[in-house]
Design an enzyme around this catalytic site. Structure first.
Site, PDB file in Angstrom:
ATOM      1  N   SER A 132      -4.443 -82.104  12.156  1.00 15.37           N
ATOM      2  CA  SER A 132      -5.172 -81.690  10.967  1.00 15.37           C
ATOM      3  C   SER A 132      -4.248 -81.272   9.820  1.00 15.37           C
ATOM      4  O   SER A 132      -3.434 -82.047   9.357  1.00 15.37           O
ATOM      5  CB  SER A 132      -6.152 -80.585  11.331  1.00 15.37           C
ATOM      6  N   HIS A 133      -4.350 -80.017   9.419  1.00 15.51           N
ATOM      7  CA  HIS A 133      -3.619 -79.520   8.259  1.00 15.51           C
ATOM      8  C   HIS A 133      -2.241 -78.988   8.631  1.00 15.51           C
ATOM      9  O   HIS A 133      -1.508 -78.523   7.771  1.00 15.51           O
ATOM     10  CB  HIS A 133      -4.434 -78.401   7.623  1.00 15.51           C
ATOM     11  N   ASP A 178     -10.529 -84.346   6.845  1.00 13.04           N
ATOM     12  CA  ASP A 178     -11.827 -83.706   7.056  1.00 13.04           C
ATOM     13  C   ASP A 178     -12.007 -82.448   6.212  1.00 13.04           C
ATOM     14  O   ASP A 178     -13.122 -81.953   6.087  1.00 13.04           O
ATOM     15  CB  ASP A 178     -12.102 -83.435   8.549  1.00 13.04           C
ATOM     16  N   ARG A 179     -10.931 -81.918   5.632  1.00 15.00           N
ATOM     17  CA  ARG A 179     -11.072 -80.716   4.783  1.00 15.00           C
ATOM     18  C   ARG A 179     -11.101 -81.093   3.311  1.00 15.00           C
ATOM     19  O   ARG A 179     -10.637 -82.166   2.928  1.00 15.00           O
ATOM     20  CB  ARG A 179      -9.895 -79.768   5.008  1.00 15.00           C
ATOM     21  N   ASP A 234      -5.860 -85.073   8.091  1.00 10.70           N
ATOM     22  CA  ASP A 234      -6.731 -86.083   8.691  1.00 10.70           C
ATOM     23  C   ASP A 234      -8.013 -86.316   7.889  1.00 10.70           C
ATOM     24  O   ASP A 234      -8.923 -86.996   8.359  1.00 10.70           O
ATOM     25  CB  ASP A 234      -7.066 -85.709  10.135  1.00 10.70           C
ATOM     26  N   LYS A 280     -16.528 -82.646   9.878  1.00 18.74           N
ATOM     27  CA  LYS A 280     -16.500 -82.293   8.471  1.00 18.74           C
ATOM     28  C   LYS A 280     -15.834 -83.447   7.721  1.00 18.74           C
ATOM     29  O   LYS A 280     -15.126 -84.244   8.318  1.00 18.74           O
ATOM     30  CB  LYS A 280     -15.785 -80.976   8.252  1.00 18.74           C
ATOM     31  N   ASP A 326      -7.014 -82.807   3.533  1.00 18.11           N
ATOM     32  CA  ASP A 326      -5.936 -82.407   4.441  1.00 18.11           C
ATOM     33  C   ASP A 326      -5.368 -83.593   5.223  1.00 18.11           C
ATOM     34  O   ASP A 326      -5.683 -84.746   4.952  1.00 18.11           O
ATOM     35  CB  ASP A 326      -6.430 -81.320   5.395  1.00 18.11           C
TER      36      ASP A 326
HETATM   37  C1  G1P Z   1      -9.280 -73.417  12.071  1.00 14.71           C
HETATM   38  C2  G1P Z   1     -10.408 -72.981  11.173  1.00 14.71           C
HETATM   39  C3  G1P Z   1     -11.728 -73.497  11.710  1.00 14.71           C
HETATM   40  C4  G1P Z   1     -11.648 -75.014  11.875  1.00 14.71           C
HETATM   41  C5  G1P Z   1     -10.434 -75.391  12.707  1.00 14.71           C
HETATM   42  C6  G1P Z   1     -10.240 -76.897  12.785  1.00 14.71           C
HETATM   43  O1  G1P Z   1      -9.458 -72.888  13.364  1.00 14.71           O
HETATM   44  O2  G1P Z   1     -10.446 -71.577  11.047  1.00 14.71           O
HETATM   45  O3  G1P Z   1     -12.757 -73.139  10.836  1.00 14.71           O
HETATM   46  O4  G1P Z   1     -12.806 -75.515  12.489  1.00 14.71           O
HETATM   47  O5  G1P Z   1      -9.255 -74.818  12.149  1.00 14.71           O
HETATM   48  O6  G1P Z   1     -10.036 -77.466  11.519  1.00 14.71           O
HETATM   49  P1  G1P Z   1      -8.697 -71.562  13.875  1.00 14.71           P
HETATM   50  O7  G1P Z   1      -7.220 -71.797  13.700  1.00 14.71           O
HETATM   51  O8  G1P Z   1      -9.155 -70.455  12.994  1.00 14.71           O
HETATM   52  O9  G1P Z   1      -9.132 -71.410  15.308  1.00 14.71           O
HETATM   53 ZN    ZN Z   2      -8.362 -81.589   9.365  1.00 11.30          ZN
END
Ligand code: G1P
Ligand code: ZN
Length: 543
Positions: A113-114, A281-282, A279, A376, A277
């Site tokens: 992801s990010h 989704d954000r 991938d 998302k 981000d």
């Molecule tokens: C974080 C975000 C959460 C999101 C997840 C995946 O998780 O807070 O809302 O769904 O990334 O993108 P966390 O690191 O808080 O468990």
């Molecule tokens: Zn992501």
């Protein structure tokens, strides 16, 4: 070309977090690490023989190699067909869409992801089910059990499969269908949104900057925004996906998307800015000089989604994760829509979306989406905003001002304390849990505690139950603090502290979030002893 079974041993700790298995890239590159997890997943879904899967990733370092491993293992396990994005690329929402569109049995998405990418950064893998959504808790548990008992995995001996061109290939009895990663997703967006209205907006000189952060949405944004909607070339910046995201941190928030924030607050700022981000989704939404918090974005979309053709019938209901601000609840109440509060993580929205109880969901962590996929979706949120702007004729800041006047403003901020000692973090949380019952009736920083609880959730559709999902402390005057430990980090513990204060006085809607949240922040620190216990006098990241 033959299939073999290769002996292996269980690797401890292959437990999925908030979103699949996320670890250091070098861990994934270690012998058997990826292979064990893939085999455990194929076992966990009840075997792979005859199944059809989607595979793709966000293009980060090790993505191409991991995809070749998955293809060879899928062939050895009897998978009938794998649909893979060209060059191994698929954004998370596009992968979710392909699973649904082609009615496959699920798919593997490779992404952290990010989190940053590179050999010394992060990698991840997650399995999405036939509904296109992240593995349920039950499936995640079954996969974890398989990782603990695994003794061997299947591997097909073969050369790398060429993924540069679309078309079909064969690997043993398995068909590999290489698809354009963008085409089907772009067609779906054109169905949901008023592309004519948005194209007219751009033709009229509306200026936009989309920062793809050198991550997977580059090709999607070029195609949809510039080619299909006619935004001028150059609207998309950092549009080429790179294995290390150009050494950036592909997280669309004001801290990491500082290049975009600079543009949006500069003298020649365009009308609209957005980012996505690693991938895809954000999303981050920003008007000229006007950053929109993800919680506010969700609320605004809930109020205006009917302006988009795909949502013209109105919403069936909305859902937000517990730490997300209650701004959307106020819209739902005013419009008579159902509103659900779920634990953190997109996987908890799946049952609500499948059952039609909600068709708009969001999280404070820059995640917004609907029932068009089961993830998302960054670009979806951007197109929804463009659609709302085009049809309403209002700027981002005018839309937000009107919204706050109508519904009040939920001042909101999340403070992250990263890489803190795991023992310190666990003790902070357990000591806090131990005193929850004694908090109501006490006062901190002038705020009176009305409720203090550890969030648990019973899914209204499948009745599954989870607990320990974050500590929630409510104060008189519609203020709230939430504390939880991250489930996606790869180093030490990350403490997330979420601060919220509702303001309905029309004269007080344009304070800075820092000012509006000062008392809540102080109360959080007094109650949880964050400064004293972590030795940090400020969070690492504020969003
Ligand atoms: C974080 C975000 C959460 C999101 C997840 C995946 O998780 O807070 O809302 O769904 O990334 O993108 P966390 O690191 O808080 O468990
Ligand atoms: Zn992501």
């Amino acid at each position: 070309m033959t299939a073999r079974r290769i002996a292996t041993q269980a690797i401890p700790g292959q437990q999925a977090g908030t979103s699949g298995l996320r670890r250091k890239t070098r861990d994934f590159m270690a012998p058997h690490f990826l292979e064990n997890y893939v085999q455990a997943t194929l076992n966990g879904i009840g075997g792979a023989a005859g199944k059809r899967l989607v595979v793709g990733g966000d293009g980060r370092y090790f993505n191409p190699e991991a995809i070749q491993v998955i293809l060879r293992m899928a062939a050895a396990n009897g998978v009938a067909e794998v649909i893979v994005g060209r060059d191994g690329l698929l954004s998370t929402p596009a992968a979710s869409h392909l699973i649904r569109l082609n009615k496959t049995d699920g798919g593997f998405i490779l992404s952290a992801s990010h989190n940053p990418g590179g050999i010394d950064a992060d990698f991840g893998i997650k399995f999405n089910m036939a509904n296109g959504g992240p593995a349920s808790q039950t499936l995640a548990d079954a996969i974890y059990d398989e990782t603990q008992t695994i003794a061997d995995y299947g591997m097909f001996d073969a050369h790398d499969i060429a993924l540069h061109e679309t078309g079909t290939r064969q690997l043993g009895d398995m068909t590999i269908t290489v698809v354009d990663p963008v085409a089907d997703y772009a067609a779906l967006m054109a169905e949901l949104f008023d592309f004519n209205a948005i194209a007219k907006l751009f033709a009229g000189g509306f200026g936009m900057c989309f920062d793809a952060m050198h991550a997977v949405t580059g090709p999607y944004a070029h195609k949809i925004l510039e080619d299909m909607l006619g935004a001028p070339k150059g609207t998309v910046i950092n549009g080429i996906p790179l294995p290390d995201f150009g050494k950036g941190h592909p997280d669309p928030n004001p801290i990491w998307a500082h290049e975009l924030m600079g543009i949006m607050t500069g003298p020649d700022a365009p009308d609209f800015g957005a980012a996505s981000d690693g991938d895809g989704d954000r999303n981050m939404i920003v008007g000229r000089g006007a950053y929109v918090t993800p919680s506010d974005s969700l609320a605004l979309i809930a109020a205006h989604a009917h302006l988009a053709p795909g949502y013209a019938q109105g919403l069936s209901g909305v859902a937000r994760s517990m730490p997300t601000s209650t701004a959307v609840d106020r819209v739902a109440a005013a419009k008579g829509m159902a509103c659900f509060e779920t634990p953190t993580g997109w996987k908890f929205f799946g049952t609500l979306l499948d059952a039609g109880k909600a068709n708009l969901c969001g999280e404070e962590s820059a995640g917004t989406g609907s029932d068009h996929v089961r993830e998302k979706d960054g670009l979806w949120a951007v197109l929804m905003w463009l659609n709302i702007i085009a049809v309403s004729g209002k700027s981002v800041s005018a839309l937000m001002q009107d919204h706050w006047q109508n519904y009040g403003r939920n001042y909101y901020s999340r403070h992250d304390y990263e890489a803190i000692d795991i023992n310190v973090a666990n003790r902070l949380v357990s000591d806090l849990k131990a005193k929850l019952d004694s908090l109501p009736g006490q006062s901190f920083a002038g705020l009176d505690v009305t409720e203090a609880s550890d969030f648990s959730y019973r899914d209204p559709v499948d009745h599954s139950f989870v607990e320990g999902q974050g500590i929630q402390i409510k104060f008189a005057g519609d203020a709230r603090v939430v504390l939880r430990l991250s489930g996606t980090g790869t180093e030490g513990a990350t403490l997330r502290v979420y601060l919220e204060q509702l303001e309905t006085d029309a004269a007080r809607l344009n304070q800075t979030p820092e000012d509006a949240l000062a008392a809540v922040k102080q109360a959080a620190d007094e109650i949880a002893e964050i400064t004293a216990r972590t030795g940090r006098d400020a969070p690492d990241v504020k969003t």
